[in-house]
Design an enzyme around this catalytic site. Structure first.
Site, short mmCIF file in Angstrom:
data_model
loop_
_atom_site.label_atom_id
_atom_site.label_comp_id
_atom_site.label_asym_id
_atom_site.label_seq_id
_atom_site.Cartn_x
_atom_site.Cartn_y
_atom_site.Cartn_z
N ASP A 81 26.38 14.05 15.42
CA ASP A 81 25.31 15.04 15.53
C ASP A 81 24.43 14.59 16.69
O ASP A 81 23.50 13.81 16.55
CB ASP A 81 24.51 15.08 14.23
CG ASP A 81 23.39 16.11 14.26
OD1 ASP A 81 23.04 16.59 15.37
OD2 ASP A 81 22.85 16.43 13.19
N ARG A 84 20.57 15.06 16.64
CA ARG A 84 19.94 14.04 15.80
C ARG A 84 19.90 12.69 16.49
O ARG A 84 18.85 12.04 16.61
CB ARG A 84 20.71 13.93 14.48
CG ARG A 84 20.48 12.63 13.72
CD ARG A 84 21.67 12.37 12.79
NE ARG A 84 21.54 11.12 12.05
CZ ARG A 84 22.04 9.97 12.47
NH1 ARG A 84 22.66 9.89 13.64
NH2 ARG A 84 21.91 8.88 11.73
N GLY A 108 17.80 2.10 5.69
CA GLY A 108 19.04 2.85 5.58
C GLY A 108 19.78 2.82 6.89
O GLY A 108 20.07 3.85 7.50
N GLU A 173 16.23 7.27 9.39
CA GLU A 173 16.70 8.65 9.39
C GLU A 173 16.93 9.01 7.93
O GLU A 173 18.03 8.87 7.41
CB GLU A 173 17.97 8.77 10.24
CG GLU A 173 18.22 10.18 10.70
CD GLU A 173 18.97 10.98 9.68
OE1 GLU A 173 18.36 11.41 8.68
OE2 GLU A 173 20.18 11.19 9.87
N GLU A 182 18.08 14.06 -1.99
CA GLU A 182 18.56 12.67 -1.99
C GLU A 182 17.46 11.65 -2.17
O GLU A 182 17.73 10.49 -2.41
CB GLU A 182 19.36 12.33 -0.73
CG GLU A 182 20.59 13.17 -0.53
CD GLU A 182 21.31 12.83 0.75
OE1 GLU A 182 21.07 11.73 1.30
OE2 GLU A 182 22.11 13.64 1.20
N HIS A 360 23.76 18.64 11.85
CA HIS A 360 24.61 18.53 10.66
C HIS A 360 23.86 18.93 9.39
O HIS A 360 24.46 19.21 8.37
CB HIS A 360 25.18 17.12 10.52
CG HIS A 360 24.22 16.11 10.00
ND1 HIS A 360 23.23 15.53 10.75
CD2 HIS A 360 24.10 15.57 8.76
CE1 HIS A 360 22.55 14.69 10.01
NE2 HIS A 360 23.05 14.69 8.80
#
Length: 416
Positions: A81, A84, A108, A173, A182, A360
């Site tokens: 992506d 992004r 993450g 992100e 999430e 995405h």
């Protein structure tokens, strides 16, 4: 999202009725971050320290979630992506003066690409944290790029790993579909409250979730009207099942500005410096739209923006002044067009709006089982509530109530 640490995107599942749904990732009013706007609460002696909610315990759902992020396909999709990935790279370049010589936490980290961007920008040390087994590969990626002395990969949840120093920058992100699906933002909040110095930088610093009514006749025709005549056979008896399968749950699809009936409504503005864990449990807002055209109303769309800006009145280094080592801004990752800022010192925004280059995350659509004809200037009003599922806080319950033309409707969806 970059990965998972008590956070991250779950694997995208294909939905045969069109679009993706449940179990995947990913999407504006923006305000500049400043110390006066963001009274951070970093010191243990802070009076508000006792008011913070404790981080959630690791559940079986979390374990399954982290295991899903060990799959390379998820990370490949995110890195490919380009909108992004280039936005994050540009944000690091723009804030190089804040990062150079400083300590960074990547919440993450996934494959570690954002951590490497920060190391290339001159970070003194980067803690790359991920609860998924992808951390094992991230460590090898870091080693292959001769950055093992700078980037320290920690395999574990942000809630559990130990970092024996305060940090200057948090990068993550964390955004999921509908921004908050999430619940990865919770791990960013935890990292902020555990380690970020007063006056530290969070990238991105703000996010805004939007809602707007949409018309999408092509999608409805492809999945519903198809059954009215199948090779000359009337199969309309399939319509109730077709509607249930196609429209029961939120759908992740790409629409354009032409599908949007009105100006969007701000559902939630997130300030990453001040938001608390308990604010993520339930979000409600009332809206009132006025249709700009006569068209069938097929449902509602969510999308989001995030902004990368530093403290007010700061001197921001632009990409042309100080590029990352080994990366040229003249050589984009791909030739997909991106929204250019007229002034490189203005805040950088990553948008998932229908009128912007696709990502995405696409957009999240809540379809009605049957379209409603609306006239130009007709009012569509109601309320929406997004709440964490009691079963699994990474799931999202969406309660959408609206009225138009003298009729009222309720749509309940679960994003799982």
């Amino acid at each position: 999202m970059s990965g998972s640490t008590g956070v991250g995107n779950v694997p995208r599942q294909q939905q045969t009725s069109g679009g993706r749904r449940g179990g995947g990732r990913r999407s504006r009013e923006v305000f500049r971050a400043s110390e006066s706007q963001h009274p951070q609460k970093k010191d243990a002696s802070d009076d508000q320290q006792d008011l913070k909610s404790p981080p959630p315990a690791c559940t079986d759902f979390d374990v399954a979630y982290f295991e899903a992020y060990a799959h390379i396909g998820i990370h490949e999709e995110m890195i490919k992506d380009h909108v992004r990935t280039e936005a994050y790279r540009d944000a690091v370049m723009q804030h190089q003066s804040f990062i150079q010589g400083k300590v960074v936490v990547d919440v993450g980290c996934g494959t570690g690409i954002l951590s490497i961007f920060c190391a290339q920008a001159g970070a003194k040390r980067v803690y790359a944290v991920d609860a998924s087994a992808i951390a094992v590969q991230a460590k090898e990626v870091v080693k292959a790029n001769n950055l093992a002395e700078t980037v320290i990969v920690l395999h574990g949840r942000v809630e559990d790993v130990e970092i024996d120093e305060q940090v200057d920058v948090i990068i993550s992100e964390w955004m999921g579909y509908t921004l908050l699906y999430e619940s990865m933002l919770g791990s960013v909040i935890t990292a902020r409250d555990r380690w970020l110095k007063h006056g530290g930088l969070i990238l991105p610093c703000t996010a805004t979730l939007y809602l707007a009514p949409i018309t999408h006749p092509d999608r409805y025709n492809d999945n519903i009207d198809f059954w009215r005549n199948v090779y000359g056979i009337d199969m309309s008896a399939m319509l109730p099942v077709a509607k249930q399968c196609a429209f029961e749950e939120p759908c992740v699809e790409t629409i354009t500005g032409e599908n949007v009936l009105t100006w969007p409504h701000v559902v939630k503005h997130v300030d990453c410096y001040t938001i608390q864990l308990n604010e993520l449990e339930s979000i409600s807002t009332r809206y009132k739209f006025q249709s700009m055209m006569r068209a069938p109303l097929h449902g509602f769309a969510f999308w989001f923006d995030v902004e990368f800006s530093g403290p007010a009145n700061s001197s921001i280094i632009t990409p042309s002044q100080s590029p990352l080592i080994g990366i040229s801004d003249d050589d984009p990752v791909d030739d997909i067009p991106t929204k250019k800022r007229t002034n490189l010192n203005e805040p950088l925004v990553l948008s998932t709006a229908p009128e912007d280059p696709p990502t995405h995350w696409q957009q999240t659509l809540i379809y009605l089982y049957d379209p409603i004809e609306v006239e130009q200037d007709q009012i569509i009003e109601g309320s929406v509530t997004l709440s964490q599922s009691k079963e699994n806080r990474r799931f999202m319950n969406i309660h959408l109530q609206f009225s138009s033309g003298g009729r009222s409707f309720v749509k309940e969806s679960v994003f799982r």
